[in-house]
Design an enzyme around this catalytic site. Structure first.
Site, mmCIF file in Angstrom:
data_model
loop_
_atom_site.group_PDB
_atom_site.id
_atom_site.type_symbol
_atom_site.label_atom_id
_atom_site.label_comp_id
_atom_site.label_asym_id
_atom_site.label_seq_id
_atom_site.Cartn_x
_atom_site.Cartn_y
_atom_site.Cartn_z
ATOM 1 N N SER A 156 1.004 -1.394 -0.003
ATOM 2 C CA SER A 156 0.151 -0.884 0.264
ATOM 3 C C SER A 156 1.483 0.916 0.309
ATOM 4 O O SER A 156 1.847 1.130 0.396
ATOM 5 C CB SER A 156 -0.675 -0.179 0.794
ATOM 6 O OG SER A 156 -1.738 1.252 1.368
ATOM 7 N N TYR A 169 -2.580 0.019 10.302
ATOM 8 C CA TYR A 169 -2.383 -1.205 9.290
ATOM 9 C C TYR A 169 -1.262 -0.648 8.499
ATOM 10 O O TYR A 169 -0.577 -0.987 7.616
ATOM 11 C CB TYR A 169 -4.277 -0.033 8.710
ATOM 12 C CG TYR A 169 -4.112 -0.432 7.035
ATOM 13 C CD1 TYR A 169 -4.568 -1.997 6.490
ATOM 14 C CD2 TYR A 169 -3.811 0.300 6.323
ATOM 15 C CE1 TYR A 169 -4.601 -1.953 5.388
ATOM 16 C CE2 TYR A 169 -3.297 -0.095 4.726
ATOM 17 C CZ TYR A 169 -4.346 -1.195 3.986
ATOM 18 O OH TYR A 169 -4.144 -1.237 2.886
#
Length: 265
Positions: A156, A169
């Site tokens: 990501s 995260y």
């Protein structure tokens, strides 16, 4: 499959995945579904994976109808090492050692760090990071025995950047970048390439609330030099490259597919 210098494919043939078998974890919807379809379109025999057998099978059937080739499905819990071992063994019994693994399964949890719950931290680490270790470890054994393979992780922009409310995260996705380097260190001598794709902000089923939030969407468009949200098909070219012989000398890298977000301030 290993190649010699004399047998290296060139041109568009270097991107042909015909004869390769690919497993894409968490591919019954969203980005994973598009990645599975892209590999199938490039010629691979694709195995759609999920926790819901009916949903995974329906996705496989839908992709198969669209691309005109056989697409399979598999169901096992990627966060359980015993289930991973049994699930991969069943696939190897049918297909032999896998040629391509795409570690796509992942979740998101949002809360300020002072209010973040233990169970959400555990779920994030288990799904986003431990699963990649478990599945890669098991699949790599067959690749090592054969002397070739492609391991592709989905990271990501949070592999490099942080935002409020998603610190855990971001930690898991940052770890993906380093795990990918570690996989390269251990497995490159065996003819295996391990790389990661790091998407920016993408319009998927799971991000609809953010897409619908005009203030947030305006921020995404303004922060992204391309001026828009990513579309899942934007990831397919990078994936096929990293899954194909075209990337045989690319290893341990994280390729950001983010419209330029991580390149500018």
């Amino acid at each position: 499959m290993a190649t010699t210098d004399a047998a290296v494919a060139t041109g568009t043939a270097a991107f042909d995945l015909t004869g390769r078998t690919a497993l894409v974890t968490g591919s019954s919807q969203g980005i994973g579904r598009t990645l599975a379809q892209g590999l199938a379109e490039a010629g691979a025999t694709v195995i759609v994976h999920g926790r819901d057998a009916a949903k995974a099978a329906a996705t496989a059937d839908g992709i198969a109808t669209g691309v005109g080739r056989d697409v399979r499905s598999a169901v096992f819990d990627v966060t359980d090492p015993s289930a991973v071992d049994a699930g991969i063994q069943a696939l190897e019994d049918e297909h032999g050692a896998l040629d391509i693994l795409v570690n796509n399964a992942g979740i998101q949890r949002r809360a300020p760090i002072t209010e973040f719950r233990d169970e959400d931290w555990t779920d994030l680490v288990s799904t986003n990071l431990s699963s990649v270790f478990y599945v890669s470890r098991r699949v790599a054994r067959g690749m090592v025995a054969r002397g070739s393979g492609k391991l592709i992780q989905i990271g990501s922009v949070q592999s490099q950047l942080a935002r409020p409310g998603i610190a855990p995260y971001s930690a898991t996705k940052g770890a993906i970048a380093m795990l990918t380097k570690g996989l390269c260190a251990d497995l490159a001598p065996h003819g295996i390439q391990a790389n990661a794709i790091a998407p920016g902000y993408f319009d998927t089923e799971l991000t609809q609330a953010l897409v619908a939030d005009e203030r947030f969407s305006e921020w995404v468009r303004g922060r992204t030099p391309a001026g828009r949200w990513g579309r899942t098909r934007d990831l397919v070219g990078a994936l096929v490259f990293l899954a194909s012989p075209a990337s045989d000398f690319v290893n341990g890298q994280t390729l950001y597919v983010d419209g330029g977000m991580t390149a500018v301030v």
